[in-house]
Write an enzyme that holds these catalytic residues in place. Sequence first.
Site, PDB file in Angstrom:
ATOM      1  N   VAL A   4       0.841  -1.194   0.000  1.00  0.00           N
ATOM      2  CA  VAL A   4       0.000   0.000   0.000  1.00  0.00           C
ATOM      3  C   VAL A   4       0.879   1.248   0.000  1.00  0.00           C
ATOM      4  O   VAL A   4       1.835   1.359   0.765  1.00  0.00           O
ATOM      5  CB  VAL A   4      -0.938  -0.004   1.231  1.00  0.00           C
ATOM      6  CG1 VAL A   4      -1.692   1.320   1.327  1.00  0.00           C
ATOM      7  CG2 VAL A   4      -1.919  -1.177   1.147  1.00  0.00           C
TER       8      VAL A   4
ATOM      9  N   GLN B  99      -4.732  -6.890  -6.762  1.00  0.00           N
ATOM     10  CA  GLN B  99      -5.137  -7.379  -5.436  1.00  0.00           C
ATOM     11  C   GLN B  99      -6.284  -6.531  -4.900  1.00  0.00           C
ATOM     12  O   GLN B  99      -6.215  -5.298  -4.896  1.00  0.00           O
ATOM     13  CB  GLN B  99      -3.994  -7.345  -4.422  1.00  0.00           C
ATOM     14  CG  GLN B  99      -4.426  -8.028  -3.117  1.00  0.00           C
ATOM     15  CD  GLN B  99      -3.391  -8.001  -2.027  1.00  0.00           C
ATOM     16  OE1 GLN B  99      -3.069  -6.946  -1.494  1.00  0.00           O
ATOM     17  NE2 GLN B  99      -2.853  -9.171  -1.670  1.00  0.00           N
TER      18      GLN B  99
ATOM     19  N   CYS C 149      -3.636  -9.193   5.343  1.00  0.00           N
ATOM     20  CA  CYS C 149      -3.269  -7.898   5.920  1.00  0.00           C
ATOM     21  C   CYS C 149      -3.947  -7.715   7.274  1.00  0.00           C
ATOM     22  O   CYS C 149      -5.179  -7.703   7.354  1.00  0.00           O
ATOM     23  CB  CYS C 149      -3.670  -6.778   4.970  1.00  0.00           C
ATOM     24  SG  CYS C 149      -3.183  -5.138   5.559  1.00  0.00           S
TER      25      CYS C 149
END
Length: 329
Positions: free
Chosen positions: A13, A65, A95
């Site tokens: 990210v 993703q 995550c």
Amino acid sequence: DAEPMEFHVAPMVGVTHKHYRQLMRLISSQAILWTEMLVAPVHLRRKKAQTYLDYHAAQQPVVLQVAGSRPAELSKGVALAAPWGYSEINLNCGCPNQGSHGVNLMRDPSRAAAIVTAMQEAAGQTPVSVKCRLCAYSHSELDGSELNAESEYESLRSFVEPVRQAGVRRFYIHARAAVVGGTHTHVWNREVPPLRPELAHRLASEYPDLEVIVNGGIGDIESARAVCKRPLRGVMVARAVRDSPFAWSTLDKQWYGIEASVSRTRRRVLEAYLDYAEEYLASDLPTWEQMNLDAVRGRLAFPLLDIFAGELGSDEWRRTLVLWIRGEE
């Protein structure tokens, strides 16, 4: 001959956006690149789709993703992304976060199975995969107990089995447990639970119909080779690529056995990337980007921050570029 082991640049990210991927494609023609994790109800909406989903065709193969906790919202997001032609669509089940998506799905395998079923229906011929941890503990489960390899493997199997039955045949395993809730941070989850790549090997051995790619703790090509043995299908690397992208400029030769027609140097990579940046700024940008050109320039410059990592003068390069991104230079 067996297919070569795959090398994946992990989704990160704030890092693996389309411009970073363009730089990495200039560094390696063979590495499989990933988008950032895109949360379906936040990023995969019609008004934002072009900004997050557009990419240069040279970046393929690229894996998209996605994250979310509801089959309907993931189905809608995957259908929206379909025209962009990603090579694979991956559900994030690894995550750590405080919501109900990411690694929390490992604690609800039936929901994960329902989600990938909906994603596959929306994806058509594009394969759907899953990225996960070994297991997900709640912080209360760790009070007075130790992390245990055998129980982690049983948790992994209990998650993989229903998702496999739903049709998924490819799993990316971050080979350590995650702890959700309490004070356990992303950094803690990345560094404290022990790495157990042998459990990814075991999964691949016990489920020969699955393609298993291992992730976690890989710092260079040699350590990638050490962990990546059959029946694994490949490896995935995150921070080591982020922190020193050009250190992987020999990947095509050392990993895939492919000689570049022209030797890669930082100068050649930088010149090609600057050509790309100029072309991008001259293109038909999404409305949001047209209204925020300074932010776009900063996003284009960001991938170059660590291009000289490990070289004399790299700190000065980074400081100067940061000031330029901030508009102070």
